[in-house]
Write a protein that holds these residues in place. Structure first.
Motif, short mmCIF file in Angstrom:
data_model
loop_
_atom_site.label_atom_id
_atom_site.label_comp_id
_atom_site.label_asym_id
_atom_site.label_seq_id
_atom_site.Cartn_x
_atom_site.Cartn_y
_atom_site.Cartn_z
N TYR B 183 0.84 -1.20 0.00
CA TYR B 183 0.00 0.00 0.00
C TYR B 183 0.88 1.25 0.00
O TYR B 183 0.69 2.18 -0.78
CB TYR B 183 -0.92 -0.02 1.22
N GLY B 186 2.33 2.11 -3.32
CA GLY B 186 1.49 2.56 -4.42
C GLY B 186 0.36 1.63 -4.79
O GLY B 186 -0.39 1.92 -5.72
N MET B 187 0.22 0.51 -4.13
CA MET B 187 -0.92 -0.36 -4.41
C MET B 187 -2.20 0.43 -4.13
O MET B 187 -2.26 1.22 -3.20
CB MET B 187 -0.85 -1.59 -3.50
N THR B 188 -3.20 0.18 -4.93
CA THR B 188 -4.40 0.98 -4.76
C THR B 188 -5.04 0.76 -3.39
O THR B 188 -5.09 -0.37 -2.89
CB THR B 188 -5.43 0.68 -5.88
N GLY B 189 -5.50 1.86 -2.83
CA GLY B 189 -6.09 1.80 -1.49
C GLY B 189 -7.36 0.99 -1.46
O GLY B 189 -7.72 0.42 -0.42
N LEU B 192 -6.90 -2.42 -0.10
CA LEU B 192 -6.84 -2.46 1.36
C LEU B 192 -8.25 -2.31 1.93
O LEU B 192 -8.66 -3.00 2.86
CB LEU B 192 -5.96 -1.30 1.86
#
Lengths: 614, 489
Positions: B183, B186-189, B192
């Motif tokens: 996260y 840069g993983m999309t929120g 999460l």
């Protein structure tokens, strides 16, 4: 560096950490600060109060003879989860039970409805109170029976075959007793009857406790704070009874096959020398695990062997009561020593007749007592109740009469240190007002000769004897002479003075002496000491009760006694001879050979009571 | 020579002493807690090798030696050997499945002579973190590329599968912590968020699945989960697509239909309103897919996917639940209050709460706790060590531990953020995510807030493997950090 766009996310992650920690701190505050419940549950969890039972006090008679003591007994305990590879048959054979009994008992232990505290980790009672012999056999094999243990306890043992009613017994506490007294926990023992009950607090001592730490499986891990909070048990106090066990044994022997009671008191001290209630039972029957069934049997017995007739039985005192009447009339000035009343085979007036036996007439007080003249005492009461110069009305006269009786220890409990004492019955004016409405002296005249509404316990009759022997006072009769390292209650040593002067007592003593010398109690006469006595023949629904009240020696009396034999006929038939033997035993310490022969013959004279419910 | 001297000196000066101080505080505090938990009334010598407290001193001492050694290994080594270490560790994990003896149903402990055993799963974390750091630190790695993110997730899932095969589901779950790092990178929120939503559905759905709304044949759990799913979906359409018209249409339709259905159920014929809600969900998903096709916006597609997952997830949980180990299912059920039986499965958590609750504000004092010493709390010196802190040191002590942990994690965030190379930052975030996850699950389960998953509280729980594992994890990072100034010289 790349990814500058995502730099804000470090704050998101730091925030997540903060939120988690804050949530947990709030939760901690809730658990630790707002709630006391967890604390008490923790204590219940961890502390195991191992109770150490003190030895119960032993009991001696007045001469130091041991009556009651403690003996170790052995309970078989079982820890269920440790039972494995059990040779059930061998085990059953060893402790003398059948396989079925074994299976039933194990099922009972496991049944949580019947055994709410059941846990497979803790000791459960498998079988209570096995004998030393059984214990010896079992102990050799115990290593083979995994999961079975022995717990030592003490049980009450009796060194005497007598005194059952006095000593009482000990048994497990009832739920009510647990609820009423914080001292007891379920499974504790408590005195149920007799001295065991009335002196329970002295005899039991104080339980000790070890505070142990217990783990989650119920296993003990050690002493809490190295045992600084532990308490040692304080052993119970030993009691010395005022009972003379030889006298008691003779009394029980003489009362065999008869119902009734014998009470003997040392007049000077109020100490009860013997207290026989018949039928009685062997105190050994109350020992150990058989108590329950034995109790049940005795409670079903129509002769009520459990009842202590000496203090709980109320009987018409019959002619023994006349002494108290003479004293009252003298003190009240109704009669003088020379006042004579006529008696032509009874008290006869206005169509009323109370019969009497043949004797000279008219006669004054002393021969009236000696011959037990009914007419004399009826006239006395008649004149007292109808004396309108002294008393406003019959109620006032009656109340005065009642006050005399109460001052002599009648009508109320004497306060003996045994449970179950009855108060007897002395009627008062109010009682007759309610019961009869309009009433006069003639209607109640029979109370003058110890009949009618009047009832006394044998203890009260004996106490009357003690009062006359003391010429006007008595000490509360009591059965415990001394408490080791303690003091008997002051209320038991109180001197009660009656409303009658000593000089009048001397007249009554003279009458009682004459009764022995040439009156109704002739058979009690002896050359060894001066006996004073008064018979009683109490009418009732069946055959007359035979009673005797007396003391000896006349001067400086050592013993006052009351004998009451239900349905024994004339006072002279059973009361006098039994009383005479008892006095001889106590004063001489033994019976002469001829008395011994007489005692055996009385022992064998039984009265047939039928099977009527009493 | 001079260069070397300079670099050694520079490294010594660059060591993050704040982190080391917090580390030492936690280890010492942890040792006192182990003393409290393992205190034996019959053997009160805290330093004897016979006791766990004595052994823990040895584990702590050797950890410090290990830390010192780690400070000597240059970052270059990890840079070179990351994948080799990862590969070796995976092989070790695989071997463990085969050769480890069965210990309480799990095959995760390798005996190394005598009574000493190690748990390779504890050491696999640093290898995975290194591999992730190496992978994501490569030039050209982009989290947006399916191949790159797929490789990263593969690196995470491989050890998870191996550890689950060792029947150590709890330890495997720790690897989910790496998603926190992803996260940050840069993983999309929304991923999460989807994970969070799943947890909420799971908890709410199961907690109330047996309860019914008064007078209606409607399961509260099912009803709430479906309503939540719709609300989340509508919110996402608003947040990510800003399509007010679509939001209004969906919100009014859903609210109106639900209300009507409920009134009908209450006053006319009682029926399960959830059927209506389920239908609404299908309609909504269709509508969003339509929007996706119409507008050609991939976001609608993703939102539709979320809605499908939401709806399907709930109906899958029952099935999923059956797949958990029996003791884990019972533990989750207990946590959710479904089976609250003090002598049965709820016993652990219940006793833990009693132990902590009995501590009060100041606690019972060192070695004076009764609950933890007398083994009322199971696993008291390992997984449930926090009980001892709660009982003996009270609210002050346990809140203190949590605060020190918070400072420790914040400090690690700061240290990670100052890394000049991506590998260092990725590794740093892996480290702190693992600590955070352990803290979250371990303390949460002791307090009765999260499922009982048997993972240790770092530095507190008794045991050499976990202490060495966490030291290894931390000090590799501290050495990387100490080198941050060298490159610039």
């Amino acid at each position: 560096m790349k990814n500058h766009v995502y730099d804000y996310r470090k704050f998101v992650l730091a925030g997540i950490a903060l939120v988690i920690v804050l949530c947990y701190i709030v939760r901690l505050a809730f658990l630790q600060l707002s709630n006391e419940e967890y604390k008490s549950r923790a204590d219940n969890n961890a502390f195991f109060n191992n109770v150490i039972f003190p030895a119960r006090g032993v009991i001696y008679d007045r001469n130091g003879e041991l009556l009651v003591y403690n003996q170790p007994a052995y309970d078989i305990m079982v820890i269920m989860r440790e039972v494995h590879n059990l040779d059930t048959l061998d085990f059953c054979r060893t402790i003398n039970i059948t396989k079925k009994q074994f299976d039933d008992r194990m099922a009972q232990i496991k049944n949580r409805n019947k055994n709410p505290g059941y846990s497979t980790y803790t000791q459960q009672l498998f079988m209570p109170q096995i004998s030393s012999e059984e214990y010896g056999i079992l102990q050799e094999k115990l290593f083979r029976f995994h999961g079975f243990f022995i717990r030592e306890r003490t049980i009450r043992r009796y060194a005497t075959d007598h005194c059952a009613h006095i000593l009482g017994d000990v048994a497990e506490v009832s739920q009510t007793e647990v609820d009423n007294d914080d001292y007891y926990d379920p499974g504790d023992y408590i005195g149920k009857q007799g001295v065991e009950r009335s002196y329970e607090t002295e005899l039991r001592g104080v339980k000790g406790v070890q505070i142990l730490l217990r783990d989650a499986r119920g296993r003990i891990q050690g002493h809490y704070r190295n045992g600084v909070l532990d308490r040692k048990p304080i052993p119970g106090k030993n009691l010395t009874l005022s009972i003379d066990s030889k006298l008691q044994a003779l009394g029980e022997r003489l009362m065999e096959g008869k119902m009734g009671a014998i009470v003997a008191i040392e007049p000077k001290t109020g100490e009860i020398l013997c207290m026989v209630s018949s039928p009685s039972y062997d105190p050994h029957r109350m020992e150990g695990k058989q108590r329950g069934t034995q109790m049940m049997d005795m409670q079903r017995d129509p002769l009520k062997p459990m009842l202590n007739r000496a203090i709980a039985g109320t009987y018409p005192p019959g002619s023994t009561f006349k002494t108290s009447q003479g004293l009252t009339f003298l003190q009240e000035g109704i009669i003088t020593s020379s006042t004579a009343y006529p008696c032509y085979r009874g008290f006869v007036t206005k169509g009323m007749r109370v019969g009497c036996h043949g004797h000279g007439s008219p006669l004054p007080l002393i021969p009236a007592i000696a011959t037990s003249c009914n007419g004399y005492f009826c006239w006395g009461l008649y004149h007292m109740l109808n004396n309108r110069t002294k008393y406003k009305n019959i109620q006032e006269a009656m109340t005065t009469w009642k006050d005399y009786m109460v001052s002599m220890g009648f009508g109320y409990k004497l306060g003996v240190d045994l449970p179950g004492e009855a108060r007897g019955m002395i009627p008062n004016a109010d009682y007759y007002d309610r019961r009869l409405g309009q009433w006069n002296a003639l209607g109640v005249i029979s109370i003058a000769i110890g009949q009618g509404e009047v009832t006394l316990t044998p203890l009260q009759i004996a106490n009357l004897g003690a009062t006359i022997a003391n010429r006007g006072y008595y000490i509360t009769p009591h059965i415990v002479k001394a408490i080791e390292d303690g003091k008997i209650a002051d209320s038991l040593l109180v001197k009660h003075t009656t409303r009658v002067d000593t000089m009048y007592y001397n007249l009554v003593v003279e009458g009682m002496r004459k009764a022995v010398q040439g009156g109704t109690c002739r058979s009690a006469n002896t050359s060894m000491y001066e006996v004073c006595g008064k018979t009683g023949t109490a009418q009732n629904r069946g055959k007359d009760h035979s009673a005797f009240m007396g003391f000896a020696p006349k001067n400086n009396p050592k013993i006052a006694i009351a004998v009451y034999v239900e349905n024994g006929g004339f006072g002279a038939t059973f009361g006098v001879p039994i009383g005479a033997l008892m006095m001889e035993q106590f004063i001489n310490g033994k019976l002469s050979p001829s008395s011994e022969a007489r005692a055996t013959s009385f022992q064998n004279r039984h009265i047939d009571y039928g099977t009527r419910e009493r | 020579m001079t260069g070397q001297n300079n670099s050694s000196k520079g490294i010594f000066l660059s060591i993050d002493w704040v982190t080391i101080l917090l580390y030492v505080i936690l280890i010492v505090w942890g040792w006192f807690s182990v003393c409290g938990a393992c205190y034996d009334f019959n053997n009160p010598d805290l330093f004897s090798w016979e006791t766990n407290s004595g052994k823990q001193i040895v584990w702590a001492g050797t950890s410090l030696v290990l830390a010192a050694v780690l400070m000597l290994i240059e970052k270059r080594f990890y840079d070179t050997a990351a994948f080799v270490i990862y590969g070796a560790m995976m092989i070790l994990l695989a071997i463990t499945i085969v050769i480890a003896p069965d210990t309480k149903g799990s095959r995760s402990w390798l005996p190394i002579g005598g009574s000493v055993k190690i748990q390779p799963a504890e050491f696999a974390k640093f290898a995975v973190a290194l591999a992730l750091g190496k992978l994501m630190g490569e030039y050209g790695f982009s989290i947006r590329k399916v191949k790159d993110i797929g490789t990263a997730i593969g690196l995470i899932f491989l050890p998870m599968i191996l550890i689950i095969a060792q029947k150590e589901t709890g330890s495997a779950l720790v690897y989910f912590a790496f998603f926190l790092m992803l996260y940050r990178e840069g993983m999309t929120g929304s991923l999460l968020f989807t994970g969070f939503a799943c947890v909420v559905y799971f908890v709410v759905g199961l907690t109330f699945s047996q309860d019914h709304i008064t007078n209606m044949p409607v399961s509260i759990g099912e009803f709430t989960v479906l309503l939540l799913g719709m609300s989340f979906t509508i919110c996402m359409v608003w947040i990510y697509c800003r399509n007010l018209k679509a939001v209004k249409i969906m919100a009014y339709t859903c609210a109106g239909a639900t209300l009507l259905a409920m009134l009908f159920s209450i006053y006319v014929i009682p029926f399960d309103v959830c059927y209506i809600l389920f239908g609404l969900c299908i309609l909504m998903i269709g509508y969003i897919i339509g929007l996706a096709i119409y507008t050609r916006m991939i976001r609608y597609g993703l939102i539709a996917l979320f809605a499908i997952i939401s709806t399907a997830f709930f109906y899958m949980t029952d099935t999923l639940f059956q797949h958990l180990d029996n003791h884990q299912r019972i533990r989750i059920e207990v946590l959710l209050g479904i089976k609250d039986d003090p002598r049965g499965a709820g016993y652990n958590v219940n006793q833990a709460k009693i132990a902590i609750g009995s501590g009060g504000l100041f606690g019972k004092g060192f070695l004076n706790g009764t609950q933890t010493k007398l083994r009322y709390v199971p696993e008291q010196h390992t997984d449930f060590i926090f009980c001892t802190v709660g009982e003996e040191e009270g609210f002050i002590g346990s809140a203190g531990v949590l605060i020190v942990y918070l400072l420790f994690i914040w400090r690690l965030i700061a240290v990670a953020e100052r890394q000049t190379e991506r590998m260092g930052r990725v590794y740093g975030y892996c480290v702190l995510s693992i600590f955070l996850f352990h803290l979250f699950i371990n303390v949460g389960m002791v307090l009765g807030l999260t499922p009982v998953i048997g993972i240790p509280l770092p530095f507190f729980s008794y045991g050499g493997s976990s202490l060495w594992g966490f030291t290894l994890l931390l000090f590799i990072f501290l050495r990387m950090d100490a080198e941050r100034n060298l490159k610039r010289q």
